[in-house]
Scaffold this motif. Structure first.
Motif, mmCIF file in Angstrom:
data_model
loop_
_atom_site.group_PDB
_atom_site.id
_atom_site.type_symbol
_atom_site.label_atom_id
_atom_site.label_comp_id
_atom_site.label_asym_id
_atom_site.label_seq_id
_atom_site.Cartn_x
_atom_site.Cartn_y
_atom_site.Cartn_z
ATOM 1 N N GLY A 438 0.792 -1.214 0.000
ATOM 2 C CA GLY A 438 0.000 0.000 0.000
ATOM 3 C C GLY A 438 0.829 1.271 0.000
ATOM 4 O O GLY A 438 0.278 2.369 0.075
ATOM 5 N N ASN A 439 2.155 1.126 -0.087
ATOM 6 C CA ASN A 439 3.048 2.285 -0.095
ATOM 7 C C ASN A 439 3.738 2.368 -1.454
ATOM 8 O O ASN A 439 4.755 1.713 -1.686
ATOM 9 C CB ASN A 439 4.074 2.172 1.032
ATOM 10 N N SER A 440 3.179 3.128 -2.358
ATOM 11 C CA SER A 440 3.708 3.192 -3.725
ATOM 12 C C SER A 440 5.098 3.794 -3.793
ATOM 13 O O SER A 440 5.791 3.648 -4.803
ATOM 14 C CB SER A 440 2.745 3.991 -4.614
ATOM 15 N N GLN A 441 5.539 4.486 -2.728
ATOM 16 C CA GLN A 441 6.867 5.095 -2.728
ATOM 17 C C GLN A 441 7.959 4.097 -2.353
ATOM 18 O O GLN A 441 9.141 4.368 -2.567
ATOM 19 C CB GLN A 441 6.899 6.276 -1.738
ATOM 20 N N SER A 442 7.578 2.949 -1.816
ATOM 21 C CA SER A 442 8.579 1.952 -1.413
ATOM 22 C C SER A 442 9.189 1.284 -2.631
ATOM 23 O O SER A 442 8.504 0.994 -3.615
ATOM 24 C CB SER A 442 7.931 0.890 -0.520
ATOM 25 N N ARG A 443 10.497 1.035 -2.579
ATOM 26 C CA ARG A 443 11.157 0.368 -3.715
ATOM 27 C C ARG A 443 10.684 -1.069 -3.876
ATOM 28 O O ARG A 443 10.884 -1.679 -4.911
ATOM 29 C CB ARG A 443 12.683 0.402 -3.542
ATOM 30 N N HIS A 444 10.038 -1.611 -2.845
ATOM 31 C CA HIS A 444 9.543 -2.987 -2.924
ATOM 32 C C HIS A 444 8.078 -3.061 -3.346
ATOM 33 O O HIS A 444 7.552 -4.162 -3.545
ATOM 34 C CB HIS A 444 9.698 -3.685 -1.572
ATOM 35 N N SER A 445 7.422 -1.937 -3.487
ATOM 36 C CA SER A 445 5.995 -1.954 -3.807
ATOM 37 C C SER A 445 5.745 -2.646 -5.146
ATOM 38 O O SER A 445 6.312 -2.281 -6.176
ATOM 39 C CB SER A 445 5.467 -0.515 -3.870
ATOM 40 N N GLY A 446 4.878 -3.671 -5.124
ATOM 41 C CA GLY A 446 4.530 -4.389 -6.356
ATOM 42 C C GLY A 446 5.626 -5.247 -6.930
ATOM 43 O O GLY A 446 5.510 -5.737 -8.062
ATOM 44 N N SER A 447 6.710 -5.482 -6.171
ATOM 45 C CA SER A 447 7.823 -6.271 -6.721
ATOM 46 C C SER A 447 7.424 -7.714 -6.990
ATOM 47 O O SER A 447 8.068 -8.403 -7.776
ATOM 48 C CB SER A 447 9.024 -6.224 -5.767
ATOM 49 N N TRP A 448 6.325 -8.179 -6.375
ATOM 50 C CA TRP A 448 5.871 -9.550 -6.601
ATOM 51 C C TRP A 448 5.480 -9.771 -8.058
ATOM 52 O O TRP A 448 5.497 -10.908 -8.540
ATOM 53 C CB TRP A 448 4.682 -9.882 -5.698
ATOM 54 N N MET A 449 5.117 -8.689 -8.794
ATOM 55 C CA MET A 449 4.675 -8.866 -10.181
ATOM 56 C C MET A 449 5.804 -9.414 -11.051
ATOM 57 O O MET A 449 5.564 -10.157 -11.994
ATOM 58 C CB MET A 449 4.149 -7.540 -10.737
ATOM 59 N N TYR A 450 7.042 -9.040 -10.713
ATOM 60 C CA TYR A 450 8.155 -9.629 -11.453
ATOM 61 C C TYR A 450 8.200 -11.130 -11.224
ATOM 62 O O TYR A 450 8.397 -11.915 -12.158
ATOM 63 C CB TYR A 450 9.488 -9.006 -11.033
ATOM 64 N N TRP A 451 8.021 -11.550 -9.965
ATOM 65 C CA TRP A 451 8.101 -12.979 -9.657
ATOM 66 C C TRP A 451 6.957 -13.753 -10.292
ATOM 67 O O TRP A 451 7.111 -14.921 -10.633
ATOM 68 C CB TRP A 451 8.132 -13.183 -8.142
ATOM 69 N N ALA A 452 5.816 -13.105 -10.478
ATOM 70 C CA ALA A 452 4.713 -13.758 -11.187
ATOM 71 C C ALA A 452 5.147 -14.116 -12.603
ATOM 72 O O ALA A 452 4.900 -15.220 -13.097
ATOM 73 C CB ALA A 452 3.481 -12.843 -11.216
ATOM 74 N N ARG A 453 5.812 -13.184 -13.277
ATOM 75 C CA ARG A 453 6.291 -13.450 -14.642
ATOM 76 C C ARG A 453 7.441 -14.448 -14.632
ATOM 77 O O ARG A 453 7.523 -15.342 -15.481
ATOM 78 C CB ARG A 453 6.722 -12.145 -15.302
ATOM 79 N N PHE A 454 8.355 -14.301 -13.668
ATOM 80 C CA PHE A 454 9.526 -15.171 -13.599
ATOM 81 C C PHE A 454 9.119 -16.627 -13.382
ATOM 82 O O PHE A 454 9.588 -17.535 -14.072
ATOM 83 C CB PHE A 454 10.420 -14.697 -12.456
ATOM 84 N N LEU A 455 8.213 -16.866 -12.426
ATOM 85 C CA LEU A 455 7.786 -18.226 -12.131
ATOM 86 C C LEU A 455 6.947 -18.799 -13.263
ATOM 87 O O LEU A 455 6.995 -19.997 -13.535
ATOM 88 C CB LEU A 455 7.005 -18.264 -10.818
ATOM 89 N N ARG A 456 6.186 -17.954 -13.938
ATOM 90 C CA ARG A 456 5.426 -18.412 -15.095
ATOM 91 C C ARG A 456 6.383 -18.919 -16.175
ATOM 92 O O ARG A 456 6.132 -19.948 -16.817
ATOM 93 C CB ARG A 456 4.565 -17.250 -15.619
ATOM 94 N N ALA A 457 7.489 -18.217 -16.360
ATOM 95 C CA ALA A 457 8.452 -18.609 -17.390
ATOM 96 C C ALA A 457 9.124 -19.941 -17.061
ATOM 97 O O ALA A 457 9.576 -20.656 -17.960
ATOM 98 C CB ALA A 457 9.522 -17.525 -17.555
ATOM 99 N N LEU A 458 9.177 -20.292 -15.762
ATOM 100 C CA LEU A 458 9.811 -21.554 -15.371
ATOM 101 C C LEU A 458 8.939 -22.760 -15.682
ATOM 102 O O LEU A 458 9.407 -23.890 -15.645
ATOM 103 C CB LEU A 458 10.119 -21.547 -13.868
ATOM 104 N N GLY A 459 7.652 -22.543 -15.990
ATOM 105 C CA GLY A 459 6.783 -23.654 -16.358
ATOM 106 C C GLY A 459 5.953 -24.183 -15.206
ATOM 107 O O GLY A 459 5.790 -23.545 -14.166
ATOM 108 N N ASP A 460 5.423 -25.400 -15.397
ATOM 109 C CA ASP A 460 4.479 -26.003 -14.464
ATOM 110 C C ASP A 460 5.119 -26.294 -13.118
ATOM 111 O O ASP A 460 6.290 -26.628 -13.031
ATOM 112 C CB ASP A 460 3.967 -27.311 -15.090
#
Length: 519
Positions: A438-460
């Motif tokens: 909930g803190n858009s100014q934090s450098r970690h805000s929304g960083s999970w979205m990268y991991w969503a793409r990264f884990l998707r690329a790794l497959g099932d």
């Protein structure tokens, strides 16, 4: 009675004439109209409509390869499949432009058809939409024997989150009469492990079912583009024969730099008697004593780590001394200082260090000072094993243990991480610190979205093989109810989005990492 009008430059007018004859035909069994692209969507639609009107049709085989069949033609042919359900046995529609919408119509007809044995829809750009429609249709169809949907860009809809539709391969495996299926040259990446095991048991029972999955970018099963009929059978036979009970799992701890992965691993490996004091040990790096600095160096996990740890220990380097070990020139990257070079050069009880290793160590020191906490280099397997609790019949397989691997969160390590993060392992993604939700100014805000793409690329992944964790709850002001409530609301809101984007997350709630002692 057969009629072959292949490659006769038949256009719409010719198709209309043929359609008129088909409305009353009872004797023609095979009609070949392939190679007449000028018939187009309008002409093929008229053919389909005429078949729908003839409830006494004796047509068993219809070939419309490369005839320009589009959405309208597919809708008419799909309707005909429902109408001539007692006669049509073979339908060839490859090399047309049916697409996903047209395939939905074909699938609707197939679902209610009771006579069709062979269906060829290859090279029709069916994509995910068409694959899902066929998967649904096959759940109700009971008679199809062969299906060719090769070269259609089919992928599995819903694989970014929960699968609301059946997987196409699951529907094929569950089908009672299919014997030959060509799914080659599509965009299939994953076949659910339950489906793989079910198919393996079909082969073990010697039921005839050949599935060609070659030229798909498969990550599970891990055959890549080589999953032809024989390659798939060989792999699945090996899979079924592997009956050894699992008594050790490996937990891979992931997340961006600074989210608390190493602290989490530290806490997991602490003796229970030390846990009440663990939170007090999380002090700023400038307050670390020489023993803590040496311990940090050993845990870097590099070949030179034990050597530099001995040097730091011998010179009694504490946290406040770290600034003397590194320097930067012209605002460029961090380099070893003359003091550090002298410490390494004069220390004789070890293998020494190359200049590149010394620079890597200087960068690790700079990272530690900048962040103020332990920072992993690469991927570090922690010493020792965690004993897992067992219950019920699990006791029969002996004690179960878990090893931990702490992955560095820096971008430069992500390529190598892909080689290590097998679908056989269990992953724990430390999403982000609680105060950053909930803190858009934090450098970690929304960083999970990268991991969503990264884990998707790794497959099932196996269902439940992905755990989530939220760190630094001990840094949320527990005495301020409004702050605590705001953070909790922000966490729940983002967790909903996370579960829709990352497949096969454990049903268990995320781990909430709070190292404050109870009471």
């Amino acid at each position: 009675l057969h009629l072959n009008l292949e490659r006769n430059a038949i256009g719409t007018a010719g198709a209309v004439a043929i359609a008129q004859a088909l409305e009353s035909n009872t004797s023609l069994q095979r009609l070949v109209l392939s190679g007449n692209p000028m018939m187009g969507d309008a002409g093929t639609a008229v053919i389909g409509q005429s078949l729908s009107k003839n409830h006494r049709s004796g047509l068993k085989i219809l070939e419309l390869v490369g005839c320009g069949v589009g959405v309208d033609g597919a809708r008419a042919i799909g309707k005909a499949l429902e109408t001539v359900g007692a006669s049509m046995e073979s339908l060839r529609l490859e090399k047309n432009r049916i697409g996903g919408v047209g395939c939905i119509a074909i699938a609707a007809g197939l679902e209610h058809n009771s006579s069709l044995l062979h269906l060829n829809l290859s090279r029709n750009s069916l994509q995910a939409e068409g694959g899902s429609a066929l998967a649904m249709a096959l759940k109700n169809n009971r008679t199809l024997c062969s299906l060719d949907v090769s070269n259609n860009e089919i992928e599995i809809e819903g694989s970014h989150g929960e699968m609301r539709n059946p997987h196409l391969v699951e529907s094929i495996v569950d089908h009672p009469s299919l014997q030959h299926v060509n799914l080659s040259d599509n965009a299939l990446e994953i076949i659910p492990i339950d489906c793989q095991l079910k198919l393996a048991k079909i082969y073990q029972a010697q039921r005839h079912l050949d599935i060609d999955l070659s030229y798909n970018p498969l990550s599970s099963p891990p055959l890549g583009r080589k999953a032809n009929v024989e390659g798939l059978k060989t792999y699945l036979t090996m899979l079924l024969s592997e009956s050894t009970a699992v008594n050790r799992i490996r937990l891979m701890v992931l997340g961006f730099g600074g989210v608390g992965k190493s602290t989490f691993c530290d806490a997991l490996t602490q003796p229970k008697t030390h846990l009440p004091y663990f939170h007090g040990s999380l002090v700023p790096v400038e307050e670390w004593d020489s023993e803590m600095i040496a311990s940090w160096a050993r845990r870097l996990g590099t070949p030179w780590a034990p050597f530099v740890a001995s040097i730091l220990e011998a010179n009694r380097i504490s946290g406040k001394d770290l600034t003397t070990l590194v320097t930067s020139q012209n605002n460029e990257e961090c380099c070893p200082s003359k003091d550090l070079e002298e410490f390494v050069g004069t220390y004789k009880e070890g293998p020494g260090m190359t200049s590149s290793e010394l620079k890597s160590f200087a960068r690790a020191i700079e990272s530690l000072m900048r962040k103020g906490y332990f920072s992993t280099v690469g991927a570090v397997k922690l010493e020792g094993l965690l004993e897992l609790e067992t219950s019920g019949n699990d006791d029969k397989v002996g004690g179960r243990t878990c090893s931990l691997v702490d992955f560095a969160g820096q971008m430069e390590y992500l390529v190598s991480h892909q080689l290590l993060l097998s679908s056989l392992h269990t992953l724990c993604v430390v999403l982000q610190p609680a105060p950053s939700f909930g803190n858009s100014q934090s450098r970690h805000s929304g960083s999970w979205m990268y991991w969503a793409r990264f884990l998707r690329a790794l497959g099932d992944r196996r269902k439940g093989s992905l755990l989530l964790a939220i760190s630094q709850l001990d840094k949320v002001n527990a005495s301020a109810d409004t702050v605590q409530s705001h953070v909790n609301d922000a966490i729940e809101q983002e967790l909903t989005a996370i579960r829709s984007r990352i497949p096969n997350i454990s049903d268990a709630p995320p781990l909430r990492l709070d190292y404050r002692p109870k009471g």
